[in-house]
Design an enzyme around this catalytic site. Structure first.
Site, short mmCIF file in Angstrom:
data_model
loop_
_atom_site.label_atom_id
_atom_site.label_comp_id
_atom_site.label_asym_id
_atom_site.label_seq_id
_atom_site.Cartn_x
_atom_site.Cartn_y
_atom_site.Cartn_z
CD1 TRP A 1 18.29 -39.06 -64.73
CD2 TRP A 1 20.47 -38.20 -64.32
NE1 TRP A 1 18.13 -37.94 -63.66
CE2 TRP A 1 19.44 -37.33 -63.51
CE3 TRP A 1 21.69 -38.05 -64.38
CZ2 TRP A 1 20.12 -36.55 -62.96
CZ3 TRP A 1 22.23 -37.11 -63.63
CH2 TRP A 1 21.27 -36.25 -62.88
N GLY B 1 21.74 -52.59 -62.31
CA GLY B 1 20.26 -51.93 -62.15
C GLY B 1 19.41 -53.16 -62.01
CE1 TYR C 1 14.66 -41.45 -67.54
CE2 TYR C 1 12.20 -41.52 -68.35
CZ TYR C 1 13.58 -42.32 -68.10
OH TYR C 1 13.66 -43.65 -68.08
CG ASP D 1 31.89 -42.69 -68.06
OD1 ASP D 1 30.78 -42.42 -68.49
OD2 ASP D 1 32.69 -41.62 -67.78
#
Length: 281
Positions: free
Chosen positions: A60, A10, A121, A37
């Site tokens: 996320w 990212g 979120y 993971d």
């Protein structure tokens, strides 16, 4: 020092790995989503074994998507962070967000402000924060992050500048635009301070000093790019209906850096000036 960086594919994860390499750190495990993971407790235990510092940038990040997939978002932003906190404890530096607050303040949020998230979120990120703090780790909240890698507001403005004569941008949300590379360097400094015993576990705020609106940031981006900032037109949030409610005020205080030997991040405008040559190349 042996580092594990999760979410290394990212925007912030890539910048952190770059900053570590430039600082001469060679013992770095950069774990992208395909490598690790974080929702798998056994995989997490194996990955953190032997690491001196674990920096979790995996998340996320689809804020609107979390509204209809809260369980999946919370699995990454909340329960997976519990896995990391259990395995790494005080070795963990976890990246969080201003979205754990309600956005109704009129002055910068202190590090110990009570969590009051207003969307899915934020609720998931709040769960992750509580797990890290309970395990004696470090939470670093950031906001309005932009950088060289991946989609972000500054890159969007540069793209729209090439496509449109004018751009409408909201002028009623306030925050601290923060360059991800500068934040990456601050995370390194925090890790060093923690290892030396100068930085106590808990919550810290990794955002630029000062604040502006999205409209103010867009004008600054145009100006830095040598474009006419008057091509940016102010508007209000009700013109852009989104599934997830956004905080109207995302300015964070930086008091906990005092005494750590780590300086708070510089003013957002100076930071943008340093970042733009990188973003424009």
């Amino acid at each position: 020092m042996r580092w594990l960086v999760t979410g290394a594919g990212g925007m912030l994860g890539r910048d952190l790995c770059t900053a570590l390499a430039r600082a001469g750190e060679r013992d770095v495990l950069a774990a992208s989503r395909s490598d690790l993971d974080v929702t798998d407790p056994a995989a997490v235990r194996d990955a953190v074994s032997g690491a001196d510092v674990v920096v979790n940038t995996a998340a996320w990040t689809d804020v609107d998507g979390a509204e209809t997939a809260e369980e999946a978002a919370t699995a990454v932003n909340g329960h997976a962070v519990q896995n990391l906190a259990t395995a790494a404890g005080k070795r963990l530096i976890h990246l969080s967000t201003d979205y754990v607050f309600d956005g109704t303040a009129a002055s910068p949020y202190a590090e110990d402000t009570t969590q009051e998230p207003v969307n899915a979120y934020g609720r998931g990120k709040a769960i992750g924060e509580r797990a890290v703090l309970a395990a004696g780790g470090y939470v670093v909240r950031t906001a309005w992050l932009y950088g060289e890698h991946g989609p972000n507001f500054v890159r969007t403005m540069l793209r729209l500048a090439a496509e449109r004569d004018t751009v409408d941008v909201v002028d009623d949300q306030y925050g601290p635009p923060t360059w991800s590379y500068t934040l990456a360097r601050q995370l390194m400094a925090l890790a060093a301070a923690a290892t030396a015993g100068r930085a106590a576990p808990g919550a810290y705020h990794g955002t630029a000093a000062g604040s502006t609106t999205w409209y103010g940031l867009a004008r600054a981006v145009f100006a830095e790019a040598g474009l006419d900032p008057d091509r940016v037109c102010p508007t209000t949030s009700d013109r852009f209906r989104r599934p997830a409610r956004r905080p109207a005020y995302s300015v964070l205080g930086h008091d906990r850096w005092a005494g750590t030997g780590v300086a708070p991040l510089p003013d957002w405008r100076a930071m943008l000036g340093e970042a733009m040559p990188v973003l424009l190349r």
